[in-house]
Write a protein that holds these residues in place. Structure first.
Motif, short mmCIF file in Angstrom:
data_model
loop_
_atom_site.label_atom_id
_atom_site.label_comp_id
_atom_site.label_asym_id
_atom_site.label_seq_id
_atom_site.Cartn_x
_atom_site.Cartn_y
_atom_site.Cartn_z
N ARG A 828 0.91 -0.53 -0.13
CA ARG A 828 -0.28 0.13 0.15
C ARG A 828 0.89 1.03 0.08
O ARG A 828 0.29 2.60 -0.69
CB ARG A 828 -0.98 -0.09 1.42
N ILE A 829 1.91 0.51 0.76
CA ILE A 829 2.74 2.64 0.52
C ILE A 829 4.17 3.00 -0.17
O ILE A 829 3.58 3.81 -0.86
CB ILE A 829 3.16 1.91 2.14
N LEU A 830 3.57 1.38 -1.27
CA LEU A 830 4.65 1.79 -2.21
C LEU A 830 4.21 1.78 -3.48
O LEU A 830 4.05 3.23 -3.91
CB LEU A 830 5.76 0.25 -2.70
N ASN A 831 2.87 1.71 -2.94
CA ASN A 831 1.63 1.55 -4.54
C ASN A 831 1.39 3.19 -4.15
O ASN A 831 1.68 3.99 -5.63
CB ASN A 831 0.26 0.92 -4.27
N SER A 832 0.96 4.17 -3.41
CA SER A 832 1.04 5.51 -2.85
C SER A 832 2.01 6.36 -3.32
O SER A 832 1.70 7.37 -3.61
CB SER A 832 0.30 5.78 -1.59
N CYS A 833 3.48 5.56 -3.62
CA CYS A 833 4.81 6.45 -3.80
C CYS A 833 4.69 6.09 -5.11
O CYS A 833 4.80 7.75 -5.95
CB CYS A 833 5.41 5.65 -2.87
N THR A 834 4.80 5.39 -5.50
CA THR A 834 4.61 5.06 -7.37
C THR A 834 3.39 6.22 -7.78
O THR A 834 3.78 7.30 -8.90
CB THR A 834 3.86 4.23 -8.14
N ASP A 835 2.27 5.96 -7.41
CA ASP A 835 1.46 7.26 -8.00
C ASP A 835 1.88 8.72 -7.19
O ASP A 835 1.61 9.43 -8.63
CB ASP A 835 -0.26 6.95 -7.32
#
Length: 1069
Positions: A828-835
């Motif tokens: 969840r953290i890495l996906n939000s960082c990617t977005d």
């Protein structure tokens, strides 16, 4: 009732159908010629004679059908000048044309609206005028169609205006609003024309300027009457309504009064209007509507159009005038058919004692003259008889018309009464439904009333038909009267021609008298010769009786001839005396006319001298007013500069600071204003009637000089001691020299020698000191700024791409190393960082596109590097923002890596998110300051910025959620503790809280010192930074604030030069 059959056949058949057709063709040809000459694409004013012919044509055909039939063929969409002149001619026709012109123009109302809409959307100087003019014409048509009692020329009496307004105060209120709207569009057209032109003689004397100014004559005529309407209506409203209700009306009237007075004053000063129109003068102050007695002081402004003394020069293609009367060919042939006489017969008369042919001609002409006089008297008597008959017929028709109108009015009143009775009967029927008998009676009464109403309605229809028939008869009578008037005009022209013939006969009689005098002298000489011969014959007659008898007979014959000649001489002398008396009478009348003309000439010369003296006085008064205005402006400028000098010693001013760059910008603006003052001074010396340029320049100079002095002192508060002293001293010297220069301008003796050179030297010193005080930290040349912007934007894009790649690698590694809740939190953290990285990449792309648009739109003929160098402050802000965005992306990747590997803190990731949001806000602000507000790329950039803020908020939310899931909270169980143990634990907890609060306070102090040191090195006061930080934080993070910003220098990098106490958004201007 007289009938048209009583008119003689000779009058009715004077003009046959062929003549009427020829006259119609001639009229159409003349109207086409006048319309094509008046409305064309040449930038010249409409000639008055062409417009006058078009207006006369509307009166002749009682409408504007011919005008519109030709006007609809004009290409109004292709030429703005053509459309402008078309509107001008239409305005004149509406004002001075036939009353039916209004209805004809309303049929083409939509065409006027389309022409105005088309030219309103085009960027053309005449096009904007045409758009306003068509709107004016549409409002004029609507107003006069609605208020038919007010003619389009607005010439009505006060009583007619009262009748048009009516007694209902609501109608008066609505009429006042409509007159206000009418006046607004008139003043808007005048203001637009005057703003496009200069009031100088050089512009208004050109045909292009006169083409724009010509329609303002009709605007002046309309505005004077509308102003009078407003005054009358507002006094009437104030007499019926409270003053508070009409406050808006009074404010609107005062605005229109000032605009109208300014317009009249400007127009009165223009040379073009002086010979065409006499513009009235408005009072110095508007009427006081709260005081009813002020209405008596109101004087209606009257516009006077002087008569044109110059004769109209006919064009080459103008038609010849028609013959006024038909001259009998027999009389002309009798005059010219006589054969030429012998010279001897002309000198001595016809042989054998016959009569002279010229005497016969004179007699015949006299007889013809008498016949023509008798015919003239007879025609006059007939015409007067016809006029009397027609007038009596008109009076009888008008009496019948009034009677029919009275009957119609009585029928309408009776009809209304019947309607009221019917309504009352119906109400009684509804109230008394229970009573059947009453219902039947009411029904019968209603039916009877309906029958009476139908009969009255039929009677009304018959009256309307008879009224229309009477109107047609009245029109026929008017036509007959016009024919009679034309006959009378022909009689007048015949009389003039006969008088001309009498004058010619008198001249011939004088010539004949001279010839007879010459003949008499010759006969006297012959008589003397014959007497001498008779003496000789007497000597010879003594020898013969026969010869003596013959001589006696010849002697008697000669004596008879002598007596005849003496009788003719006496008659000629009597005629000569009568002619001399008539000549003396004519000479006396001419002498009286000459004396009268000389007296009028003397009076005109006296008035001309008085006018010249008045103009000289006005010129002197104008010069004095201009100089008084100049002195007032100088006094105000001195007060402004003295106020600025007083701030140097004000203790409150010591806390004010400014940057060297702002001081430089103020000093450069002051140098420019000094050049304008010098130019305005030279213009005023060359033309002392116009001090406008010098007044504007002095106003700007005083404000800029005071601004330079105040900001020089504020800059000295941050400068080293030596330079601060120099700045303060130069500020005082600048004020001293400025006051000295203004004092020289204030006096007429020193006005010509005033020179601002000393002020320029001191301002240049201030400019040099400001340049020395600028921060020296810029190690990048301005020529390299353009390349550096592109490099930083490219580096930022590369850093974001690298961050996305590393986040993907961390995602894959986390899926291998972790499972369960930890894997879910890390994903969840890495996906939000990617977005967030993707949103930042879109922001950088949008910023790059907007930057290119700004450079292409603002550089003009300069290169891209020159544009960046010229706007170095903006470029440096853009570079700083790009660096901050790239650094934030890199730091976020490092923090996310540490969080996934459990070697970092979640707070670091939250702070990085806040840092990235602040950096993107800085980049958007740096790009927005020079962008066009309506730019589509700017809106794209703002949408990308909002998306970045949302993604940063998602990162913070994901981080906090993961932190809550992974942290294990111990359950606090105090059930087994005693009271003393609980008290001890409470004290230890309080000690720990105090230690943490002390550490928090120390860290806040350390953070504050770090920020202060950073902004001190950057050359920006701390107060401005704190204010800018507060504003930026409230904009970027409305919901959450960063508790520990790790790199404030990248979040809010200040500009190098800024005005004191301004917001952060203006640092990139």
């Amino acid at each position: 009732m007289n009938s048209l059959r009583q008119v003689p056949t000779r009058v009715k058949s004077r003009r046959t159908e062929a003549n009427l057709g020829a006259e119609r063709d001639h009229f159409d040809k003349q109207q086409l010629s006048s319309i094509s000459k008046a409305i064309n694409s040449s930038e010249t004013p409409v000639k008055e004679k062409h417009a006058r012919r078009i207006i006369l044509g509307t009166h002749r055909e009682k409408g504007a059908f011919t005008f519109w039939s030709y006007a609809l063929g004009f290409p109004l969409a292709s030429s703005s000048v053509l459309s402008w002149k078309f509107c001008h001619v239409l305005h004149k026709i509406l004002r001075d044309g036939h009353r039916n012109v209004l209805q004809d123009c309303m049929r083409h109302y939509s065409s006027l609206i389309e022409v105005g809409k088309m030219w309103r959307d085009l960027h053309d100087r005449y096009g904007q005028l045409v758009a306003i003019y068509t709107k004016l014409l549409c409002i004029k048509l609507q107003f006069h169609v609605k208020h038919s009692d007010i003619p389009p020329n607005l010439e009505v009496t006060d009583d007619e205006l009262e009748r048009a307004a009516g007694t209902d105060i609501n109608n008066v209120f609505q009429l006042t609003v409509e007159v206000f709207d009418y006046m607004d569009i008139e003043l808007r057209l005048a203001d637009t024309v005057l703003r496009q032109l200069s009031s100088s003689i050089a512009i208004t004397s050109l045909t292009s300027g006169q083409c724009r100014l010509a329609p303002l004559i009709q605007v002046i005529q309309d505005c004077s009457n509308l102003y009078h309407f407003n005054v009358k209506l507002l006094f009437k409203l104030h007499a019926c309504l409270p003053a508070d209700t009409l406050q808006g009306h009074r404010d609107r009237f005062h605005d229109q009064f000032r605009s109208l007075k300014t317009f009249f004053n400007k127009a009165r000063e223009m040379t073009y209007f002086k010979r065409l129109i006499h513009i009235p003068r408005l009072p110095d102050s508007p009427p006081n509507f709260l005081h009813a007695a002020s209405l008596a002081k109101h004087v209606k402004p009257v516009v006077i159009i002087p008569d044109d003394d110059e004769p109209d020069h006919h064009d080459d293609d103008d038609d010849e005038p028609e013959p006024l009367i038909e001259v009998d060919d027999d009389s002309a042939s009798n005059v010219h058919s006589q054969p030429p006489m012998d010279m001897f017969d002309q000198a001595f008369g016809p042989p054998n004692g016959g009569f002279d042919d010229r005497d016969l001609q004179i007699e015949s002409l006299k007889n013809q003259l008498e016949l023509l006089r008798a015919e003239l008297e007879r025609v006059k008597a007939e015409a007067q008889h016809y006029i009397t008959q027609l007038k009596s017929q008109i009076n009888s028709l008008e009496a019948e018309l009034e009677e029919q109108r009275a009957q119609k009015q009585r029928a309408l009143v009776e009809n209304e009464q019947l309607r009221m009775e019917l309504e009352a009967a119906r109400r009684r029927n509804a109230e008394h439904e229970s009573l059947q008998t009453t219902f039947i009676e009411a029904e019968k009464r209603a039916q009877a009333t309906e029958q009476r109403y139908n009969k009255l309605k039929e009677k009304h229809t018959e009256l309307v038909a008879s009224h229309a028939e009477l109107l047609r008869k009245s029109a026929d009578t008017v036509k007959m009267l016009s024919a009679t008037q034309e006959t009378q005009e022909e009689v007048e022209r015949t009389k003039q021609q006969l008088s001309f013939e009498v004058e010619r006969i008198k001249q011939e009689a004088d010539m004949k008298l001279e010839e007879q005098k010459f003949e008499m002298e010759k006969m006297k000489r012959e008589l003397e010769e014959k007497l001498a011969e008779m003496t000789r014959i007497k000597a010879t007659l003594q020898n013969s009786e026969k010869t003596s008898e013959q001589m006696n007979s010849s002697m008697s014959a000669l004596q008879a001839e002598k007596e005849r000649l003496m009788h003719s001489v006496s008659e000629k002398e009597a005629e000569l005396s009568s002619l001399r008396q008539s000549a003396q009478m004519q000479h006396s009348s001419l002498q009286e006319e000459r004396d009268k003309n000389s007296r009028e000439l003397g009076e005109l010369q006296r008035k001309l001298k008085e006018k010249a003296s008045q103009e000289e006085q006005m010129k002197q008064k104008l010069l004095e007013e201009q100089f008084a205005l100049l002195q007032g402006t100088i006094t105000e400028a001195e007060n402004i500069i003295q106020d600025a000098v007083a701030k140097l010693d004000d203790p409150l001013h010591i806390r004010c600071t400014s940057s060297p760059d702002y001081l430089i910008s103020r000093a450069e603006a002051t140098l420019g204003s000094i050049d304008k003052v010098k130019k305005g001074h030279a213009d005023y010396l060359s033309n002392m009637k116009d001090a406008g340029g010098l007044l504007r320049a002095l106003t700007q100079f005083s404000h800029l000089t005071a601004d330079t002095i105040v900001n020089g002192s504020a800059t000295a508060h941050m400068a080293p001691t030596d330079q601060a002293d120099q700045l303060t001293e130069n500020c005082r010297n600048c004020a001293t020299e400025s006051l000295k220069y203004l004092k020289d301008l204030k006096s007429k003796t020193t006005l010509k020698n005033a020179d601002p050179a000393s002020i320029r030297i001191i301002v240049q010193k201030l400019l040099h000191l400001g340049q020395e005080l600028r921060p020296k930290s810029m190690d990048i040349r301005q020529e390299e700024l353009g390349d550096l912007v592109d490099k930083e934007m490219a580096a930022t894009s590369a850093a974001i791409e690298e961050a996305v790649r590393r986040i993907n690698e961390m995602m894959n590694q986390a899926r291998k190393d972790t499972t369960g809740v930890k894997l879910e939190v890390n994903e969840r953290i890495l996906n939000s960082c990617t977005d967030l990285m993707k949103a930042i990449r879109m922001l950088v792309i949008a910023s790059t596109d907007l930057q290119k648009e700004i450079v292409e739109g603002g550089r003009g003929a300069a290169s891209i590097k020159e544009f960046y160098a010229k706007n170095s402050r903006w470029t440096e802000g853009l570079i700083s923002a790009a660096k901050a965005v790239g650094w934030g992306a890199t730091e976020m990747v490092e923090s996310a890596d540490k969080v996934v590997l459990h070697t970092g803190k979640y707070e670091e990731l939250i702070v990085c998110s806040h840092e990235i949001a602040a950096s993107t806000a800085q980049l958007v602000a740096a790009s927005k300051v020079k962008a066009d507000r309506n730019s589509k790329k700017l809106s794209t950039l703002q949408q990308a910025s909002r998306l970045v803020n949302e993604m940063a908020a998602n990162v913070v939310a994901s981080t906090k959620t993961g932190q809550e899931h992974l942290e294990e909270k111990d359950t606090m169980d105090f059930s087994g503790m005693s009271l003393i143990k609980l008290k001890k634990e409470e004290m230890e907890s309080q000690v720990k809280v105090l230690e943490l609060e002390s550490q928090l306070e120390n860290e806040r102090l350390r953070l504050g010192e770090l920020r202060k040191k950073h902004y001190d090195l950057a050359g920006v006061p701390l107060e401005q930074v704190n204010e800018g930080n507060r504003e930026t934080s409230s904009v970027v993070h409305p919901g959450t604030r960063s508790p520990k910003p790790s790199k404030p220098t990248l979040m809010k990098k200040p500009a190098l030069a800024q005005k004191p106490n301004i917001s952060r958004k203006s640092l990139f201007n």
